[in-house]
Scaffold this active site. Structure first.
Site, PDB file in Angstrom:
ATOM      1  N   GLU A   1       9.882  10.499   3.420  1.00 58.64           N
ATOM      2  CA  GLU A   1       9.736   9.717   2.193  1.00 58.64           C
ATOM      3  C   GLU A   1      10.012   8.231   2.467  1.00 58.64           C
ATOM      4  O   GLU A   1       9.330   7.351   1.947  1.00 58.64           O
ATOM      5  CB  GLU A   1      10.675  10.288   1.116  1.00 58.64           C
ATOM      6  CG  GLU A   1      10.721   9.540  -0.202  1.00 58.64           C
ATOM      7  CD  GLU A   1       9.394   9.434  -0.933  1.00 58.64           C
ATOM      8  OE1 GLU A   1       8.408  10.068  -0.524  1.00 58.64           O
ATOM      9  OE2 GLU A   1       9.337   8.678  -1.911  1.00 58.64           O
TER      10      GLU A   1
ATOM     11  N   ASN B   1     -14.397   7.770 -16.627  1.00 55.23           N
ATOM     12  CA  ASN B   1     -13.521   8.127 -15.501  1.00 55.23           C
ATOM     13  C   ASN B   1     -14.030   9.456 -14.954  1.00 55.23           C
ATOM     14  O   ASN B   1     -14.389  10.335 -15.729  1.00 55.23           O
ATOM     15  CB  ASN B   1     -12.077   8.361 -15.963  1.00 55.23           C
ATOM     16  CG  ASN B   1     -11.387   7.085 -16.370  1.00 55.23           C
ATOM     17  OD1 ASN B   1     -11.937   5.997 -16.196  1.00 55.23           O
ATOM     18  ND2 ASN B   1     -10.190   7.216 -16.910  1.00 55.23           N
ATOM     19  N   GLY B   2     -14.008   9.602 -13.650  1.00 58.90           N
ATOM     20  CA  GLY B   2     -14.457  10.867 -13.060  1.00 58.90           C
ATOM     21  C   GLY B   2     -15.689  10.655 -12.213  1.00 58.90           C
ATOM     22  O   GLY B   2     -16.021   9.516 -11.845  1.00 58.90           O
TER      23      GLY B   2
ATOM     24  N   HIS C   1      10.069  14.907  22.191  1.00 60.63           N
ATOM     25  CA  HIS C   1       8.803  15.554  22.518  1.00 60.63           C
ATOM     26  C   HIS C   1       7.606  14.632  22.306  1.00 60.63           C
ATOM     27  O   HIS C   1       6.484  15.102  22.154  1.00 60.63           O
ATOM     28  CB  HIS C   1       8.638  16.831  21.686  1.00 60.63           C
ATOM     29  CG  HIS C   1       9.723  17.840  21.943  1.00 60.63           C
ATOM     30  ND1 HIS C   1       9.924  18.404  23.171  1.00 60.63           N
ATOM     31  CD2 HIS C   1      10.685  18.344  21.133  1.00 60.63           C
ATOM     32  CE1 HIS C   1      10.964  19.238  23.110  1.00 60.63           C
ATOM     33  NE2 HIS C   1      11.447  19.212  21.879  1.00 60.63           N
TER      34      HIS C   1
ATOM     35  N   LYS D   1      -1.959   5.015  -8.707  1.00 65.79           N
ATOM     36  CA  LYS D   1      -0.792   5.765  -9.164  1.00 65.79           C
ATOM     37  C   LYS D   1      -1.149   7.223  -9.396  1.00 65.79           C
ATOM     38  O   LYS D   1      -0.383   8.117  -9.080  1.00 65.79           O
ATOM     39  CB  LYS D   1      -0.284   5.136 -10.464  1.00 65.79           C
ATOM     40  CG  LYS D   1       0.923   5.819 -11.075  1.00 65.79           C
ATOM     41  CD  LYS D   1       2.153   5.513 -10.272  1.00 65.79           C
ATOM     42  CE  LYS D   1       3.389   6.230 -10.764  1.00 65.79           C
ATOM     43  NZ  LYS D   1       4.389   6.338  -9.677  1.00 65.79           N
TER      44      LYS D   1
ATOM     45  N   CYS E   1      -9.035   4.981 -12.355  1.00 70.25           N
ATOM     46  CA  CYS E   1      -9.684   4.341 -13.507  1.00 70.25           C
ATOM     47  C   CYS E   1      -8.924   4.606 -14.807  1.00 70.25           C
ATOM     48  O   CYS E   1      -8.322   5.657 -14.979  1.00 70.25           O
ATOM     49  CB  CYS E   1     -11.094   4.882 -13.679  1.00 70.25           C
ATOM     50  SG  CYS E   1     -12.075   4.742 -12.195  1.00 70.25           S
TER      51      CYS E   1
ATOM     52  N   LYS F   1       7.342   5.287   1.776  1.00 67.58           N
ATOM     53  CA  LYS F   1       7.645   4.130   0.905  1.00 67.58           C
ATOM     54  C   LYS F   1       7.329   2.827   1.630  1.00 67.58           C
ATOM     55  O   LYS F   1       6.719   1.932   1.077  1.00 67.58           O
ATOM     56  CB  LYS F   1       9.119   4.109   0.472  1.00 67.58           C
ATOM     57  CG  LYS F   1       9.551   5.096  -0.562  1.00 67.58           C
ATOM     58  CD  LYS F   1       9.088   4.820  -1.965  1.00 67.58           C
ATOM     59  CE  LYS F   1       7.765   5.435  -2.264  1.00 67.58           C
ATOM     60  NZ  LYS F   1       7.612   6.795  -2.556  1.00 67.58           N
TER      61      LYS F   1
ATOM     62  N   TRP G   1     -11.695   1.922 -10.456  1.00 65.03           N
ATOM     63  CA  TRP G   1     -11.264   2.128  -9.063  1.00 65.03           C
ATOM     64  C   TRP G   1     -12.497   2.687  -8.375  1.00 65.03           C
ATOM     65  O   TRP G   1     -12.890   3.835  -8.615  1.00 65.03           O
ATOM     66  CB  TRP G   1     -10.105   3.116  -9.035  1.00 65.03           C
ATOM     67  CG  TRP G   1      -9.350   3.200  -7.759  1.00 65.03           C
ATOM     68  CD1 TRP G   1      -8.300   2.418  -7.356  1.00 65.03           C
ATOM     69  CD2 TRP G   1      -9.547   4.143  -6.693  1.00 65.03           C
ATOM     70  NE1 TRP G   1      -7.849   2.819  -6.123  1.00 65.03           N
ATOM     71  CE2 TRP G   1      -8.591   3.870  -5.692  1.00 65.03           C
ATOM     72  CE3 TRP G   1     -10.446   5.194  -6.488  1.00 65.03           C
ATOM     73  CZ2 TRP G   1      -8.505   4.609  -4.508  1.00 65.03           C
ATOM     74  CZ3 TRP G   1     -10.354   5.927  -5.315  1.00 65.03           C
ATOM     75  CH2 TRP G   1      -9.389   5.624  -4.341  1.00 65.03           C
TER      76      TRP G   1
ATOM     77  N   GLU H   1       3.544   2.346   2.070  1.00 67.36           N
ATOM     78  CA  GLU H   1       2.850   2.097   0.811  1.00 67.36           C
ATOM     79  C   GLU H   1       2.967   0.658   0.337  1.00 67.36           C
ATOM     80  O   GLU H   1       1.984   0.065  -0.081  1.00 67.36           O
ATOM     81  CB  GLU H   1       3.434   2.994  -0.303  1.00 67.36           C
ATOM     82  CG  GLU H   1       2.989   4.428  -0.257  1.00 67.36           C
ATOM     83  CD  GLU H   1       3.623   5.263  -1.370  1.00 67.36           C
ATOM     84  OE1 GLU H   1       2.912   6.075  -1.970  1.00 67.36           O
ATOM     85  OE2 GLU H   1       4.834   5.120  -1.627  1.00 67.36           O
TER      86      GLU H   1
ATOM     87  N   ARG I   1      -2.089   2.026 -12.688  1.00 67.64           N
ATOM     88  CA  ARG I   1      -2.770   3.197 -12.131  1.00 67.64           C
ATOM     89  C   ARG I   1      -3.568   2.837 -10.875  1.00 67.64           C
ATOM     90  O   ARG I   1      -3.965   3.714 -10.131  1.00 67.64           O
ATOM     91  CB  ARG I   1      -3.722   3.790 -13.177  1.00 67.64           C
ATOM     92  CG  ARG I   1      -3.016   4.344 -14.397  1.00 67.64           C
ATOM     93  CD  ARG I   1      -4.006   4.625 -15.501  1.00 67.64           C
ATOM     94  NE  ARG I   1      -4.979   5.623 -15.106  1.00 67.64           N
ATOM     95  CZ  ARG I   1      -4.915   6.898 -15.424  1.00 67.64           C
ATOM     96  NH1 ARG I   1      -3.906   7.339 -16.147  1.00 67.64           N
ATOM     97  NH2 ARG I   1      -5.841   7.740 -15.049  1.00 67.64           N
TER      98      ARG I   1
HETATM   99  C1  G6P Z   1      -0.660   9.033  -5.287  1.00 68.31           C
HETATM  100  C2  G6P Z   1       0.477   8.051  -5.475  1.00 68.31           C
HETATM  101  C3  G6P Z   1       1.739   8.589  -4.799  1.00 68.31           C
HETATM  102  C4  G6P Z   1       2.061   9.974  -5.357  1.00 68.31           C
HETATM  103  C5  G6P Z   1       0.880  10.944  -5.192  1.00 68.31           C
HETATM  104  C6  G6P Z   1       1.107  12.236  -5.948  1.00 68.31           C
HETATM  105  O1  G6P Z   1      -1.057   9.067  -3.970  1.00 68.31           O
HETATM  106  O2  G6P Z   1       0.145   6.791  -4.926  1.00 68.31           O
HETATM  107  O3  G6P Z   1       2.831   7.723  -5.064  1.00 68.31           O
HETATM  108  O4  G6P Z   1       3.188  10.488  -4.715  1.00 68.31           O
HETATM  109  O5  G6P Z   1      -0.300  10.349  -5.724  1.00 68.31           O
HETATM  110  O6  G6P Z   1       1.158  11.948  -7.320  1.00 68.31           O
HETATM  111  P1  G6P Z   1       1.716  12.913  -8.412  1.00 68.31           P
HETATM  112  O7  G6P Z   1       1.446  12.217  -9.712  1.00 68.31           O
HETATM  113  O8  G6P Z   1       0.944  14.192  -8.301  1.00 68.31           O
HETATM  114  O9  G6P Z   1       3.157  13.113  -8.159  1.00 68.31           O
END
Ligand code: G6P
Length: 614
Positions: free
Chosen positions: A487, A106-107, A510, A609, A2, A491, A80, A494, A27
């Site tokens: 990673e 927010n929260g 395994h 985000k 949010c 990616k 959100w 996501e 976000r």
């Molecule tokens: C969310 C984002 C990811 C990010 C993670 C940690 O899940 O979608 O892309 O890696 O948070 O975020 P931070 O801001 O703590 O690196």
């Protein structure tokens, strides 16, 4: 997650709010809305506060807001969903029954059920399913002609986390904000004031900001602001200057933010390294570690706490700590560590790694470590973020604003920070001056290596087009490249929604090898060190079972080129620095697959985000 924006000043509030919400889109959100206090002289409207809320994208909200909407003060929100479905009613702002109080939140309000029952007994009718609506009714119930006092009284009854902005129709031009666990920043303009959960929403208007602390309340009017605590003690504001430029939050000719951020990496890595390399002594200089040499020397082990991509950077960091600084190191998922009743040993250095500096899991894990007497250093990107402020010291990675949900440039800058910290520690133990200088020379060459690797763009796009319609992928690597394989898989998941797993290449026999078929491509990250041959053996095992192989390996590796179906030749470098040259192709591969599949690259479904709830 949010986002909040608030504006009071001479300009048309609705335009500034919608534009601010647009800046917060990255976000992650599912609905958005604004509430504007119409000017008295504008007359016309039935209610003094006009509310417009829309499920879906900001573009929907923009369509619903009349171009000539009057009013010079208002609050806006991107939601959100946590409590209640995604729809117009549950979107914020929320009004009280009289329509005079508007709030955005927010929260999570944990005790909203009991407060709701109390208010319902007094005849208040709730219209949404959210926990947030209770704040509007509570403020209205406690209002005696002073909004700031009513908000403070209401906050005294709330349990949970909040960043809020509140308006009352009888106090035109005033917005009251408060923070407890969810960020809120005050923007000080020239004859205008703003509030936002994130500085990007106000960068077009001002760079002078005050980051609120938990337990603080701010009251803004166009000309003034006042910060106090819940018991009404005034607090001296610390005004910060944001160094980010507006251009940094624009796409600047790229088709999306993720593409821009991938291609910005030579510069962002450079910034992370800038001013920190001491070539003369083969070591590094940090301003903010807040640890003496003696304290650093006493460190016996390292623990990293993080989530998502930052956790992967932590895994690379731990590999470096152990192999180069000879310190045992473990990177932990913050969400796991916190509830494990962790043992906090003396002589352990903790790092909380977070791009946003607001990730709830990482923040709460950090607080748990600190409560037990542990020292936590932050590796953050966002200046003034909660983790950056609450950590015992740390390193800013200076990647500049990262807008795309999928993290790219922050990751490579986090890596740069880990290489620097590792060198500092290694030089205190058994790394010689000469080796330190060589290490720095390698590090200095990284931005150029990354630039060259980005030149593979067209080649990688062709390969991505060929494989983008596969349903499953394996990303395989060993040693320091194993986290890069993870990673790469993250990616791809996501932004393209293709199922992918990052696995240790030596481990596929395994279990995962059972998945191999002509429909399941494997992306191999082939190192140029003692693990190269072992990785090639795994490649052959996959090929023998009919699995397509894409190999990312050093340029000129004829053997790899002859085995793989597709070969991505990355520039040669010292094996310890290959995470930088290997991560670029996996970022580009994910990006081009997502493009091929027509996905929303910057705002993938269901993701946020900055994940500020547990
Ligand atoms: C969310 C984002 C990811 C990010 C993670 C940690 O899940 O979608 O892309 O890696 O948070 O975020 P931070 O801001 O703590 O690196």
């Amino acid at each position: 997650m949010c986002g909040i924006v608030g504006y009071t000043g001479p300009k048309q509030a609705s335009r500034i709010l919608v534009e601010g919400l647009k800046r917060l889109e990255y976000r992650g959100y599912d609905s958005a809305g604004i509430a504007v206090r119409e000017d008295d002289e504008a007359g016309g409207s039935q209610k003094p506060i006009v509310l417009i809320k829309k499920q879906g994208k900001i573009a929907e909200l923009r369509k619903a807001v009349p171009k000539d909407m009057a009013g010079h003060a208002g609050i806006g929100h991107t939601r959100w969903a946590t409590h209640g479905a995604v729809n117009d009613i549950n979107a914020h702002p929320h009004l009280d029954a009289s329509g005079k109080v508007a709030i955005v939140h927010n929260g999570i309000i944990e005790n909203y059920m009991s407060l709701k029952e109390m208010l319902e007994k007094k005849g208040v009718v709730f219209i949404s399913e959210t926990d947030s609506e209770v704040i509007a009714h509570l403020v209205a119930y406690l209002y005696r002609g002073d909004l700031e006092a009513a908000v403070k009284a209401a906050l005294g009854q709330l349990k949970g986390t909040y960043g809020i902005a509140v308006m009352h129709a009888d106090e035109p031009g005033r917005i009251v904000g408060a923070r407890n666990g969810s960020p809120l920043v005050v923007g000080i303009g020239d004859g205008e004031m703003l509030l936002a959960s994130d500085v990007t929403a106000m960068l077009a208007h001002t760079k002078r900001v005050v980051y609120l602390n938990d337990g603080e309340v701010v009251s803004i009017t166009p000309a003034d602001f006042r910060i106090s605590d819940l018991s009404d003690q005034a607090i001296d504001p610390k005004i910060d200057l944001v160094t980010w430029e507006l251009g940094a939050i624009e796409k600047e000719g790229f088709s999306c933010y993720m593409e821009k951020e991938i291609f910005e990496q030579p510069e962002s890595i450079e910034r992370a390294l800038s001013g920190r390399m001491d070539m003369e002594y083969g070591t590094v200089k940090f301003g903010g570690l807040n640890l003496s040499k003696k304290e650093l020397l006493a460190i016996q082990r390292v623990r990293v706490i993080a989530a998502g991509t930052s956790w992967h950077a932590g895994l690379v960091g731990c590999h470096l700590f152990e192999s180069i600084a000879r310190l045992p190191a473990v990177s932990e998922l913050a969400s796991e560590l916190r509830y494990r009743n962790p043992v906090v040993e003396p002589e352990t250095l903790y790092f909380a790694v977070s791009q946003s500096g607001e990730t709830a899991d990482t923040l709460y894990a950090m607080r748990e470590i600190q409560r037990r007497g542990g020292s936590v250093l932050g590796i953050c990107n966002v200046v003034g973020s909660t983790i950056a402020r609450e950590s015992d010291g740390g390193v800013y990675v200076h990647s500049g604003p990262e807008i795309a949900v999928a993290s790219t440039k922050a990751f490579t800058s986090q890596l740069a920070a880990f290489y620097l910290v590792t060198l500092a520690m290694a030089r205190m133990h058994d790394m010689s001056h000469h080796e330190g200088v060589r290490f720095l020379e390698n590090l200095k060459a990284v931005p150029e290596l990354v630039r060259k690797t980005l030149g593979l763009r067209d080649h990688i796009q062709k390969i991505a087009k060929k494989y983008a319609h596969a349903k499953d992928f394996l990303f395989l690597g060993r040693g320091i490249l194993y986290p890069i394989a993870m990673e790469g898989a993250l990616k791809l998941k996501e932004i393209s929604y293709i199922h992918a797993e990052g696995y240790a290449a030596g481990e596929i026999k395994h279990g995962p090898i059972a998945l191999i078929s002509p429909d399941t491509p494997s992306i191999f990250l082939v190192p140029n060190d003692h693990l190269r041959e072992k990785t090639i053996t795994s490649m052959k095992e996959i090929k023998a079972r009919g699995g397509p192989v894409v190999a990312i390996a050093e340029e000129g590796d004829e053997l790899v080129a002859s085995i793989a179906d597709d070969y991505i030749p990355v520039p040669k470098c010292d094996a310890r620095f290959q995470p930088f040259t290997m991560v670029i192709p996996v970022q580009l591969f994910a990006y081009f697959c997502a493009l091929e599949l027509g996905r929303d690259v910057d705002q993938p479904r269901n993701l946020a985000k900055s994940v500020t709830v547990e």
